[in-house]
Motif scaffolding. Structure first.
Motif, mmCIF file in Angstrom:
data_model
loop_
_atom_site.group_PDB
_atom_site.id
_atom_site.type_symbol
_atom_site.label_atom_id
_atom_site.label_comp_id
_atom_site.label_asym_id
_atom_site.label_seq_id
_atom_site.Cartn_x
_atom_site.Cartn_y
_atom_site.Cartn_z
ATOM 1 N N LYS A 4 0.828 -1.200 0.000
ATOM 2 C CA LYS A 4 0.000 0.000 0.000
ATOM 3 C C LYS A 4 0.868 1.258 0.000
ATOM 4 C CE LYS A 4 -3.744 0.229 2.420
ATOM 5 N NZ LYS A 4 -4.745 0.207 3.522
ATOM 6 N N HIS A 5 1.870 1.273 0.887
ATOM 7 C CA HIS A 5 2.766 2.420 0.981
ATOM 8 C C HIS A 5 4.189 1.933 1.243
ATOM 9 C CE1 HIS A 5 -0.451 5.436 1.087
ATOM 10 N NE2 HIS A 5 -1.095 4.623 1.906
ATOM 11 N N LEU A 6 5.163 2.669 0.726
ATOM 12 C CA LEU A 6 6.575 2.321 0.928
ATOM 13 C C LEU A 6 7.403 3.604 0.899
ATOM 14 C CD1 LEU A 6 8.630 -0.547 -0.635
ATOM 15 C CD2 LEU A 6 9.439 1.794 -0.893
ATOM 16 N N ARG A 7 8.412 3.644 1.761
ATOM 17 C CA ARG A 7 9.323 4.782 1.758
ATOM 18 C C ARG A 7 10.681 4.352 2.308
ATOM 19 N NH1 ARG A 7 8.408 10.775 4.560
ATOM 20 N NH2 ARG A 7 9.792 11.928 3.148
ATOM 21 N N THR A 8 11.735 4.940 1.797
ATOM 22 C CA THR A 8 13.087 4.600 2.241
ATOM 23 C C THR A 8 13.841 5.869 2.626
ATOM 24 O OG1 THR A 8 14.021 4.738 0.009
ATOM 25 C CG2 THR A 8 13.184 2.585 0.723
ATOM 26 N N ALA A 9 14.867 5.682 3.440
ATOM 27 C CA ALA A 9 15.770 6.768 3.809
ATOM 28 C C ALA A 9 17.159 6.183 4.015
ATOM 29 C CB ALA A 9 15.294 7.471 5.070
ATOM 30 N N PHE A 10 18.175 6.916 3.565
ATOM 31 C CA PHE A 10 19.563 6.503 3.772
ATOM 32 C C PHE A 10 20.144 7.319 4.907
ATOM 33 C CE2 PHE A 10 24.139 7.026 3.065
ATOM 34 C CZ PHE A 10 24.533 5.686 3.051
ATOM 35 N N ALA A 11 20.644 6.618 5.929
ATOM 36 C CA ALA A 11 21.245 7.291 7.078
ATOM 37 C C ALA A 11 22.697 6.858 7.198
ATOM 38 C CB ALA A 11 20.481 6.956 8.354
ATOM 39 N N SER A 12 23.547 7.794 7.595
ATOM 40 C CA SER A 12 24.970 7.474 7.746
ATOM 41 C C SER A 12 25.540 8.205 8.953
ATOM 42 C CB SER A 12 25.753 7.862 6.487
ATOM 43 O OG SER A 12 25.640 9.254 6.231
ATOM 44 N N GLN A 13 26.439 7.524 9.625
ATOM 45 C CA GLN A 13 27.162 8.098 10.765
ATOM 46 C C GLN A 13 28.620 7.674 10.628
ATOM 47 O OE1 GLN A 13 28.330 10.030 12.800
ATOM 48 N NE2 GLN A 13 26.953 9.952 14.582
ATOM 49 N N TYR A 14 29.429 8.530 10.029
ATOM 50 C CA TYR A 14 30.827 8.212 9.770
ATOM 51 C C TYR A 14 31.771 8.860 10.780
ATOM 52 C CZ TYR A 14 29.006 6.730 5.231
ATOM 53 O OH TYR A 14 28.294 6.112 4.240
ATOM 54 N N GLN A 15 31.271 9.852 11.531
ATOM 55 C CA GLN A 15 32.087 10.541 12.522
ATOM 56 C C GLN A 15 31.344 10.561 13.851
ATOM 57 O OE1 GLN A 15 32.589 14.275 10.201
ATOM 58 N NE2 GLN A 15 34.785 13.875 10.328
ATOM 59 N N PRO A 16 31.545 9.532 14.672
ATOM 60 C CA PRO A 16 30.866 9.499 15.974
ATOM 61 C C PRO A 16 31.082 10.793 16.743
ATOM 62 C CG PRO A 16 31.951 7.412 15.546
ATOM 63 C CD PRO A 16 32.376 8.339 14.447
ATOM 64 N N GLY A 17 30.000 11.291 17.318
ATOM 65 C CA GLY A 17 30.057 12.570 18.010
ATOM 66 C C GLY A 17 29.507 13.703 17.174
ATOM 67 N N GLN A 18 29.393 13.482 15.864
ATOM 68 C CA GLN A 18 28.827 14.473 14.952
ATOM 69 C C GLN A 18 27.404 14.050 14.568
ATOM 70 O OE1 GLN A 18 30.367 17.371 14.093
ATOM 71 N NE2 GLN A 18 31.994 16.727 15.516
ATOM 72 N N PRO A 19 26.551 14.996 14.174
ATOM 73 C CA PRO A 19 25.185 14.640 13.773
ATOM 74 C C PRO A 19 25.190 13.662 12.589
ATOM 75 C CG PRO A 19 25.371 17.000 14.109
ATOM 76 C CD PRO A 19 26.763 16.455 14.152
ATOM 77 N N ALA A 20 24.327 12.654 12.661
ATOM 78 C CA ALA A 20 24.195 11.704 11.552
ATOM 79 C C ALA A 20 23.521 12.390 10.369
ATOM 80 C CB ALA A 20 23.381 10.493 11.994
ATOM 81 N N ARG A 21 23.793 11.898 9.179
ATOM 82 C CA ARG A 21 23.178 12.430 7.965
ATOM 83 C C ARG A 21 22.029 11.531 7.539
ATOM 84 N NH1 ARG A 21 28.313 14.265 4.120
ATOM 85 N NH2 ARG A 21 29.238 15.741 5.613
ATOM 86 N N LEU A 22 21.018 12.132 6.940
ATOM 87 C CA LEU A 22 19.860 11.352 6.486
ATOM 88 C C LEU A 22 19.284 11.970 5.228
ATOM 89 C CD1 LEU A 22 17.228 9.493 8.436
ATOM 90 C CD2 LEU A 22 16.383 11.215 6.833
ATOM 91 N N ARG A 23 19.042 11.114 4.242
ATOM 92 C CA ARG A 23 18.378 11.531 2.997
ATOM 93 C C ARG A 23 17.191 10.605 2.784
ATOM 94 N NH1 ARG A 23 23.622 11.027 1.215
ATOM 95 N NH2 ARG A 23 23.025 9.320 -0.180
ATOM 96 N N SER A 24 16.008 11.171 2.747
ATOM 97 C CA SER A 24 14.801 10.351 2.595
ATOM 98 C C SER A 24 14.233 10.480 1.196
ATOM 99 C CB SER A 24 13.744 10.761 3.631
ATOM 100 O OG SER A 24 13.407 12.125 3.476
ATOM 101 N N GLY A 25 13.614 9.397 0.740
ATOM 102 C CA GLY A 25 12.949 9.409 -0.552
ATOM 103 C C GLY A 25 11.501 9.824 -0.411
ATOM 104 N N GLU A 26 10.832 9.938 -1.522
ATOM 105 C CA GLU A 26 9.418 10.310 -1.510
ATOM 106 C C GLU A 26 8.568 9.111 -1.088
ATOM 107 O OE1 GLU A 26 8.045 13.304 -2.014
ATOM 108 O OE2 GLU A 26 10.097 14.067 -2.132
ATOM 109 N N PRO A 27 7.492 9.333 -0.345
ATOM 110 C CA PRO A 27 6.579 8.220 -0.029
ATOM 111 C C PRO A 27 5.889 7.736 -1.298
ATOM 112 C CG PRO A 27 5.674 10.324 0.716
ATOM 113 C CD PRO A 27 7.071 10.598 0.257
ATOM 114 N N LEU A 28 5.844 6.427 -1.457
ATOM 115 C CA LEU A 28 5.271 5.819 -2.656
ATOM 116 C C LEU A 28 4.002 5.051 -2.300
ATOM 117 C CD1 LEU A 28 8.563 4.377 -4.188
ATOM 118 C CD2 LEU A 28 7.495 6.600 -4.665
ATOM 119 N N GLN A 29 2.986 5.192 -3.116
ATOM 120 C CA GLN A 29 1.731 4.473 -2.929
ATOM 121 C C GLN A 29 1.587 3.435 -4.031
ATOM 122 O OE1 GLN A 29 -1.700 6.987 -2.646
ATOM 123 N NE2 GLN A 29 -3.126 5.289 -2.267
ATOM 124 N N GLU A 30 1.412 2.184 -3.630
ATOM 125 C CA GLU A 30 1.313 1.056 -4.559
ATOM 126 C C GLU A 30 2.407 1.137 -5.622
ATOM 127 O OE1 GLU A 30 -2.606 0.845 -6.150
ATOM 128 O OE2 GLU A 30 -3.555 0.406 -4.230
#
Length: 338
Positions: A4-30
């Motif tokens: 019915k619905h699907l969505r993905t996001a890529f998260a990365s943490q390469y430098q502990p102690g620094q804010p993690a990065r996140l890039r999300s995709g668009e929500p998809l219906q069917e």
């Protein structure tokens, strides 16, 4: 379409102690097509994964609000996009405090099947691959792994929100070696373990073994084999073992016989459902052991037929050797003699 619905996001943490990065995709219906194929493969890995845990949502909503967000979405109080925005935001916040490096795609899937609706949270992993670019220069890239799954959650929506309620509507895959990100994923899901799989495995084995011994000698082996086959099939489907269904499978002519026997001779849960570890259930049909440079495995039906154990001498005698083993032994002895 099942999704019915699907969505993905890529998260990365390469430098502990620094804010993690996140890039999300668009929500998809069917979304259909390739998304359905990817989700189908992830479900296959999910169902076949050994050592799954079963439980319920934590009551500590301040630390794990996913269940409250999910309920609002299902009651049309917020959209799927809003639900996943909140979830991805919390995932980024959790990873920002992580002391280990991490990267991965978080996929959220709301799936509607013929008889139930489920929601999956899946951490997709990547594998390295080589390719030639447009100028025919060798380049490395990352591709989604279709063979590994170490962090995932399944929510049985009907069991969670239905009149029956219950404590086992969550199924968690938590692989070894996932470290701190694995613990953070559990916090994200709000998973609370409510099933002792080891205890339920012993309950299952004891009940089947006692039932087999109470059966006619020529039927005992068949009982053990059919119980193991049923458990294996349920594991492949990603489903627990219902005692009533197992009882019907063991004896079609008297479908209640095992259920009545087990209720009198074992401490069964009120739900009538067990979550045995299919790897340990294999003990019903095979005897195996290793140590001191020796490794043995054989069907339990062969005891006192082709395999004989002398308790007094602690010795094992094996007859009717497999052809391949016999040939290896003969070649080895001949080489030693020469």
């Amino acid at each position: 379409m099942a999704i019915k619905h699907l969505r993905t996001a890529f998260a990365s943490q390469y430098q502990p102690g620094q804010p993690a990065r996140l890039r999300s995709g668009e929500p998809l219906q069917e979304p259909g097509g390739d998304y359905e194929a990817l989700h189908k493969q992830m479900k296959r890995l999910f169902n076949s994964k050994p050592g799954k845990k079963y439980g319920r949502f934590s009551d500590a909503l301040a630390d794990s609000p996913f269940s409250a967000w999910l309920k609002d979405y299902l009651e049309d109080k917020q959209t799927f996009a809003a639900l996943t925005d909140r979830l991805f935001g919390q995932w980024q916040e959790l990873l920002s405090g992580c002391q280990e490096e991490f990267d991965g795609h978080l996929m959220v899937v709301h799936e509607a099947l013929a008889d139930q609706e489920v929601v999956y949270l899946i951490l997709l992993e990547t594998d390295g691959a080589m390719r030639f670019d447009g100028d025919q220069r060798l380049d490395s890239t990352d591709v989604l792994s279709l063979s590994r799954l170490n962090l995932a959650l399944r929510v049985e929506l009907d069991d969670w929100l239905g009149d029956q309620g219950g404590d086992n509507y969550l199924t968690l895959v938590h692989g070894r070696g996932t470290g701190e990100p694995g613990e953070l994923f559990i916090r994200l899901c709000g998973f609370n373990n409510s099933v002792d799989v080891e205890k339920e495995t012993l309950t299952f084995l004891d009940a089947v073994e006692a039932f087999a011994k109470s059966s006619a000698p020529e039927k005992a082996g068949e009982v053990r084999t059919r119980a193991y086959e049923f458990c294996k099939e349920q594991h492949a489907l990603g489903e627990p073992v219902e005692i009533e269904a197992l009882s019907s499978y063991l004896d079609e002519e008297q479908p209640q016989r095992f259920k009545e026997f087990a209720s009198q001779n074992a401490e069964l849960p009120d739900t009538g459902v067990l979550h045995p570890d299919h790897r340990k259930v294999k003990k019903l049909v095979r005897i195996a052991g290793s140590g001191g440079g020796l490794s043995l495995s054989f069907s339990s039906d062969l005891v006192n037929q082709a395999v004989y154990y002398d308790r007094d001498k602690d010795a094992l005698t094996i007859t009717r050797l497999p052809k391949a083993l016999r040939e290896q032994l003969q070649r080895y002895l001949e080489s030693r003699e020469t």
